[in-house]
Design an enzyme around this catalytic site. Structure first.
Site, short mmCIF file in Angstrom:
data_model
loop_
_atom_site.label_atom_id
_atom_site.label_comp_id
_atom_site.label_asym_id
_atom_site.label_seq_id
_atom_site.Cartn_x
_atom_site.Cartn_y
_atom_site.Cartn_z
NE ARG A 1 -2.75 8.55 -4.16
CZ ARG A 1 -1.30 8.66 -3.92
NH1 ARG A 1 -0.58 7.88 -3.74
NH2 ARG A 1 -0.77 9.86 -4.04
CB THR B 1 -2.43 4.10 1.83
OG1 THR B 1 -2.69 4.93 0.76
CG2 THR B 1 -3.62 3.43 2.24
CB ILE C 1 -1.25 0.05 1.20
CG1 ILE C 1 -0.27 -0.20 2.54
CG2 ILE C 1 -2.05 -1.26 1.00
CD1 ILE C 1 -1.06 -0.11 3.71
CG ASP C 2 0.14 4.33 -2.86
OD1 ASP C 2 0.69 3.62 -3.37
OD2 ASP C 2 -0.89 4.78 -3.31
CE LYS C 3 6.82 9.08 2.73
NZ LYS C 3 6.04 10.40 2.68
#
Length: 307
Positions: free
Chosen positions: A242, A145, A141-143
């Site tokens: 996103r 998030t 998962i993104d930094k």
């Protein structure tokens, strides 16, 4: 030794006469530079119709393009004693509630302080399938998030979890605060995602060099000019939620890349991976975990409710 990572494309008419290095860079799902692609070509890792080519090769309709990604160089990842919020752990798998701001695996500019550094210290045993740079990591998962992420402790568990992700049987539910009043109580965004041709660090909804992407959403709460959504991933493309939310005109609050500059300020996007469910690689039992919304997001929602 892990299996070779081989990617293949059959070129259609729309991309005839395009340079091969440009095509690969724009088609690659992960972040890869054109100079890196040119190094692969020069090293013989790229073939067209079974034969090596040069970086300025112009593609033709019907060409079969194959890239064999070389094994990453051996990089020693230092275990770091970073506190982890462990939701579940056994001899096969560990489920972590990742805080916003933590990078999942080492990369240029983030050699330490990552989830992998923390897992290396905590677990001592992680699957090697993803190579030296991403041991144990099945998905990311993104930094910016927060929320639940699973990592594998052995190659058998890794293969099982990766297969479940591929056939879309893993339950992944997110909570997000978005701009605007989402008019429908529920819906599905079915729109292919690929690299933005004008900015290779971004992704966008496009038919060109894209992959099938599906996100389901349901409204949890409305605040007039903001809406709290539950989102369920059917596919797992980079930046999927996103990009899809921006596409339907409701970008995530605080999103530094796809969001809006005006309105509520937040350090990173208001996106939390709340529910994660999968079939255990050894027992065959379905396990599901839930992580509470982080405090900063909870405080933001409280302020909206009290307006």
């Amino acid at each position: 030794m892990s299996e070779a990572d081989i990617r293949e494309w059959v070129i259609d008419e729309a991309y005839a006469k395009e340079r091969i290095d440009k095509y690969i860079t724009e088609s690659w799902e992960e972040d890869v530079s054109r100079s890196q692609v040119q190094l692969w070509i020069a090293s013989g890792h790229v073939k067209v119709n079974g034969k090596p080519v040069k970086a300025n090769y112009k593609l033709a309709e019907g060409d079969v393009l194959e890239v064999t990604v070389p094994e990453p160089a051996v990089v020693e990842i230092m275990p770091e004693d970073i506190p982890l919020d462990i939701a579940y752990e056994d001899s096969d798998v560990v489920v972590v509630n990742k805080p916003r701001g933590m990078v999942v695996h080492p990369a240029p500019g983030h050699a330490s302080g990552t989830l992998v550094n923390a897992l290396m210290h905590h677990c001592k045993d992680l699957s090697g399938i993803n190579g030296e740079l991403r041991p144990g990591i099945v998905h990311r998962i993104d930094k910016d998030t927060s929320g639940l992420l699973m990592a594998a402790k052995n190659d058998k568990a890794h293969a099982s979890l990766a297969a479940q992700l591929k056939d879309h049987s893993v339950t992944r539910k997110y909570v997000a605060l978005v701009h605007g009043n989402v008019s429908h109580d529920q819906g599905t965004v079915d729109a292919p995602i690929g690299r933005d041709p004008f900015d290779r660090k971004m992704y966008t909804v496009t038919e060109r060099n894209s992959k099938h992407a599906v996100t389901h959403f349901a409204v949890l709460e409305r605040f007039g000019d903001y809406t709290l959504l539950e989102l369920q991933l059917e596919t797992g493309r980079t930046h999927q939620i996103r990009v899809h939310m921006k596409f339907i005109g409701h970008p995530l609050v605080g999103d530094p890349v796809y969001g809006r500059s005006k309105g509520i300020k937040m350090d990173g996007q208001a996106l939390h991976a709340k529910v994660l469910g999968f079939i255990h690689p050894s027992s065959g039992e379905y396990l599901e975990f839930t992580a509470d919304i982080p405090q900063d997001m909870e405080e933001l929602l409280a302020s909206l409710r009290s307006r």
